[in-house]
Design an enzyme around this catalytic site. Structure first.
Site, PDB file in Angstrom:
ATOM      1  N   TYR A  61      56.250  11.864  44.510  1.00  0.00           N
ATOM      2  CA  TYR A  61      57.010  12.762  43.634  1.00  0.00           C
ATOM      3  C   TYR A  61      58.034  13.555  44.449  1.00  0.00           C
ATOM      4  O   TYR A  61      57.684  14.230  45.418  1.00  0.00           O
ATOM      5  CB  TYR A  61      56.087  13.721  42.870  1.00  0.00           C
ATOM      6  N   HIS A 135      47.757   4.806  42.226  1.00  0.00           N
ATOM      7  CA  HIS A 135      48.804   5.165  41.264  1.00  0.00           C
ATOM      8  C   HIS A 135      49.076   4.108  40.185  1.00  0.00           C
ATOM      9  O   HIS A 135      49.045   4.395  39.000  1.00  0.00           O
ATOM     10  CB  HIS A 135      50.086   5.467  42.053  1.00  0.00           C
ATOM     11  N   ARG A 136      49.401   2.882  40.628  1.00  0.00           N
ATOM     12  CA  ARG A 136      49.648   1.787  39.673  1.00  0.00           C
ATOM     13  C   ARG A 136      49.050   0.526  40.250  1.00  0.00           C
ATOM     14  O   ARG A 136      49.152   0.299  41.455  1.00  0.00           O
ATOM     15  CB  ARG A 136      51.155   1.570  39.456  1.00  0.00           C
ATOM     16  N   ASN A 166      46.870   4.181  35.395  1.00  0.00           N
ATOM     17  CA  ASN A 166      47.510   2.990  34.801  1.00  0.00           C
ATOM     18  C   ASN A 166      46.681   1.725  34.990  1.00  0.00           C
ATOM     19  O   ASN A 166      47.232   0.628  35.094  1.00  0.00           O
ATOM     20  CB  ASN A 166      48.914   2.793  35.399  1.00  0.00           C
ATOM     21  N   SER A 233      52.947  12.120  30.698  1.00  0.00           N
ATOM     22  CA  SER A 233      54.047  12.279  29.736  1.00  0.00           C
ATOM     23  C   SER A 233      53.540  12.643  28.338  1.00  0.00           C
ATOM     24  O   SER A 233      53.939  12.022  27.340  1.00  0.00           O
ATOM     25  CB  SER A 233      54.922  11.019  29.669  1.00  0.00           C
ATOM     26  N   LEU A 235      54.328  15.055  26.560  1.00  0.00           N
ATOM     27  CA  LEU A 235      55.433  15.590  25.734  1.00  0.00           C
ATOM     28  C   LEU A 235      56.507  14.523  25.536  1.00  0.00           C
ATOM     29  O   LEU A 235      57.636  14.835  25.154  1.00  0.00           O
ATOM     30  CB  LEU A 235      56.032  16.842  26.408  1.00  0.00           C
ATOM     31  N   THR A 291      56.466  19.937  31.966  1.00  0.00           N
ATOM     32  CA  THR A 291      57.643  20.804  31.848  1.00  0.00           C
ATOM     33  C   THR A 291      57.678  21.785  33.016  1.00  0.00           C
ATOM     34  O   THR A 291      56.649  22.293  33.445  1.00  0.00           O
ATOM     35  CB  THR A 291      57.662  21.572  30.497  1.00  0.00           C
TER      36      THR A 291
HETATM   37  N1  LIG Z   1      50.366   8.293  36.671  1.00  0.00           N
HETATM   38  C1  LIG Z   1      51.628   8.003  36.430  1.00  0.00           C
HETATM   39  O1  LIG Z   1      52.072   6.853  36.534  1.00  0.00           O
HETATM   40  C2  LIG Z   1      52.537   9.117  35.994  1.00  0.00           C
HETATM   41  C3  LIG Z   1      53.851   8.834  35.564  1.00  0.00           C
HETATM   42  C4  LIG Z   1      54.658   9.907  35.163  1.00  0.00           C
HETATM   43  C5  LIG Z   1      54.157  11.208  35.193  1.00  0.00           C
HETATM   44  N2  LIG Z   1      52.882  11.453  35.647  1.00  0.00           N
HETATM   45  C6  LIG Z   1      52.318  12.829  35.682  1.00  0.00           C
HETATM   46  O2  LIG Z   1      52.424  13.384  34.400  1.00  0.00           O
HETATM   47  C7  LIG Z   1      53.142  14.619  34.461  1.00  0.00           C
HETATM   48  C8  LIG Z   1      53.925  14.812  33.205  1.00  0.00           C
HETATM   49  O3  LIG Z   1      54.887  13.764  33.081  1.00  0.00           O
HETATM   50  P1  LIG Z   1      56.305  14.003  32.433  1.00  0.00           P
HETATM   51  O4  LIG Z   1      57.031  15.038  33.182  1.00  0.00           O
HETATM   52  O5  LIG Z   1      56.930  12.694  32.188  1.00  0.00           O
HETATM   53  O6  LIG Z   1      55.796  14.572  31.083  1.00  0.00           O
HETATM   54  P2  LIG Z   1      56.071  15.483  29.907  1.00  0.00           P
HETATM   55  O7  LIG Z   1      55.247  16.701  30.047  1.00  0.00           O
HETATM   56  O8  LIG Z   1      55.884  14.590  28.744  1.00  0.00           O
HETATM   57  O9  LIG Z   1      57.627  15.857  29.945  1.00  0.00           O
HETATM   58  C9  LIG Z   1      58.191  16.833  30.756  1.00  0.00           C
HETATM   59  C10 LIG Z   1      59.684  16.633  30.684  1.00  0.00           C
HETATM   60  O10 LIG Z   1      60.132  16.780  29.340  1.00  0.00           O
HETATM   61  C11 LIG Z   1      61.067  17.840  29.231  1.00  0.00           C
HETATM   62  N3  LIG Z   1      60.752  18.596  28.018  1.00  0.00           N
HETATM   63  C12 LIG Z   1      59.529  18.846  27.508  1.00  0.00           C
HETATM   64  N4  LIG Z   1      59.625  19.596  26.386  1.00  0.00           N
HETATM   65  C13 LIG Z   1      60.939  19.834  26.199  1.00  0.00           C
HETATM   66  C14 LIG Z   1      61.668  20.550  25.233  1.00  0.00           C
HETATM   67  N5  LIG Z   1      61.059  21.187  24.223  1.00  0.00           N
HETATM   68  N6  LIG Z   1      63.019  20.565  25.324  1.00  0.00           N
HETATM   69  C15 LIG Z   1      63.648  19.931  26.348  1.00  0.00           C
HETATM   70  N7  LIG Z   1      62.999  19.249  27.323  1.00  0.00           N
HETATM   71  C16 LIG Z   1      61.675  19.190  27.242  1.00  0.00           C
HETATM   72  C17 LIG Z   1      60.843  18.695  30.472  1.00  0.00           C
HETATM   73  O11 LIG Z   1      62.012  19.389  30.816  1.00  0.00           O
HETATM   74  P3  LIG Z   1      61.863  20.893  31.401  1.00  0.00           P
HETATM   75  O12 LIG Z   1      61.227  20.739  32.754  1.00  0.00           O
HETATM   76  O13 LIG Z   1      63.272  21.369  31.464  1.00  0.00           O
HETATM   77  O14 LIG Z   1      61.023  21.659  30.453  1.00  0.00           O
HETATM   78  C18 LIG Z   1      60.463  17.655  31.499  1.00  0.00           C
HETATM   79  O15 LIG Z   1      61.613  16.997  32.012  1.00  0.00           O
HETATM   80  C19 LIG Z   1      53.975  14.521  35.735  1.00  0.00           C
HETATM   81  O16 LIG Z   1      54.332  15.789  36.239  1.00  0.00           O
HETATM   82  C20 LIG Z   1      53.027  13.777  36.632  1.00  0.00           C
HETATM   83  O17 LIG Z   1      52.113  14.698  37.196  1.00  0.00           O
HETATM   84  C21 LIG Z   1      52.089  10.424  36.025  1.00  0.00           C
END
Ligand SMILES: NC(=O)c1ccc[n+]([C@@H]2O[C@H](COP(=O)([O-])OP(=O)(O)OC[C@H]3O[C@@H](n4cnc5c(N)ncnc54)[C@H](OP(=O)(O)O)[C@@H]3O)[C@@H](O)[C@H]2O)c1
Length: 326
Positions: A61, A135-136, A166, A233, A235, A291
């Site tokens: 990351y 991770h994957r 995954n 993800s 959100l 977020t």
């Molecule tokens: N295991 C895997 O393969 C894998 C893959 C991806 C992620 N992850 C983990 O999962 C966590 C979450 O993933 P994610 O960041 O994709 O998930 P998320 O929580 O679904 O989305 C966060 C993203 O969405 C934006 N967002 C959320 N609500 C919003 C709103 N109301 N308006 C505008 N933008 C909004 C955020 O922007 P802002 O920051 O500006 O709020 C941020 O860029 C990661 O931090 C990581 O730890 C794991």
């Protein structure tokens, strides 16, 4: 915030996990800037202030900057290390690592796992990880090599518990042939519009599944084997929040409208409803919210106190799937 026990560990963790993928200033190569460091700590503090005690990382990351930025929290809050649960991941390697021309790839070799953990410990400024995830899935994975790496990490006190991300049920079964420690977590992409592993439970033996399901049965397998399911993800990476009138594909707009209607009625944000939808599932899913906006972190954590009825939950499932259940 309400807690879950991670089965086969002594760890009691908050239902919502804070995902640190966004706190390192993006994916481009480069050093951590002061501004990114400050913003990262503001996000981590906001998560701690909501009561979150579980933080998710990966070696890749922000090319290591997320772990590095996070480690500033130890100075900020002395004594915190023993009160939080730190999880990181290994097994993805960037293009040109270690040599120019190396492709982006997965690597579950013993050597890479050990090197990756040492680097994460250095960046996180800690001497142990609570949980390490693969991770994957690596097509070239050798379960015996992974087992040797896990044994060495456990014996050295560097990692206390292990899990995957995954991975399908069969891939976990294969690992279990050699790995001696329980695999305690499987982190999967799960949200209202990427819901096929959840929706799969409703379409057994039907002619027209919404789309092909890879890894069907994974949630049931994890529940049967006491593997904590985490949702990455949750959100939908902001896609639903941004899906306004006339923007985005129809399914996205329908799902967003359904979630907004329930959010308004309950006086919480759309993001809180997306998380509450995952929390309502009986598998004890842990949403890993990403977020970086402190206000959104606070609003999203309100999900911990939102109850959804069966009717509301299925209304959202149908909207997020683009079809009602049969
Ligand atoms: N295991 C895997 O393969 C894998 C893959 C991806 C992620 N992850 C983990 O999962 C966590 C979450 O993933 P994610 O960041 O994709 O998930 P998320 O929580 O679904 O989305 C966060 C993203 O969405 C934006 N967002 C959320 N609500 C919003 C709103 N109301 N308006 C505008 N933008 C909004 C955020 O922007 P802002 O920051 O500006 O709020 C941020 O860029 C990661 O931090 C990581 O730890 C794991």
């Amino acid at each position: 915030m309400k807690t879950y026990r991670i089965a086969n560990t002594p760890l009691t963790v908050t239902r919502i996990v804070y995902g640190c993928m966004g706190i390192g200033g993006g994916w481009a190569p480069g050093l951590l800037t002061e501004r990114t460091r400050k913003e990262a700590l503001a996000a981590v503090r906001a998560a701690l202030d909501e009561g979150i005690n579980f933080f998710d990382h990966a070696d890749i990351y922000g090319r290591g900057r997320c772990e590095e930025a996070f480690s500033g929290i130890w100075e900020d809050r002395p004594g915190l290390r023993s009160q939080v649960v730190l999880q990181t991941k290994c097994g993805i390697r960037f293009k040109d690592d270690p040599a120019q021309g190396s492709p982006q790839r997965y690597d579950f070799s013993r050597e890479h796992i050990l090197q990756s953990v040492d680097a994460s410990l250095r960046r996180l400024k800690t001497d142990y990880l609570d949980i390490l995830l693969l991770h994957r899935p690596d097509a070239l994975a050798e379960p015996e090599e992974i087992a040797a790496a896990f044994d060495a990490l456990l014996a050295a006190g560097k990692v206390r518990h292990f899990g995957v991300s995954n991975h399908s049920a069969w891939q976990i079964e294969l690992l279990k042939r050699a790995v001696r420690q329980p695999l305690v977590v499987n982190q999967l992409e799960l949200n209202l519009v990427h819901n096929q592993l959840i929706a799969a439970g409703t379409i057994v033996n039907q002619d027209e599944p919404a789309r092909a399901i890879h890894g069907a049965g994974t949630l049931e397998y994890c529940r049967l084997h006491d593997i904590t399911i985490q949702a990455w993800s949750p959100l939908a990476h902001g896609a639903l929040a941004k899906a306004g009138v006339g923007r985005g594909e129809e399914k996205m707009r329908t799902a967003a409208a359904a979630a907004r209607a329930i959010a308004e009625q309950k006086g919480v944000s759309l993001d809180a409803i997306l998380v509450a939808w995952l929390l309502r599932h009986p598998a004890g899913i842990q949403p890993v919210i990403g977020t970086t906006n402190p206000q959104r972190i606070k609003e999203t954590c309100a999900a911990d106190n939102v109850g959804l009825t069966r009717e509301e939950w299925y209304t959202l499932l149908s909207a997020g799937s683009g079809r009602s259940v049969a």
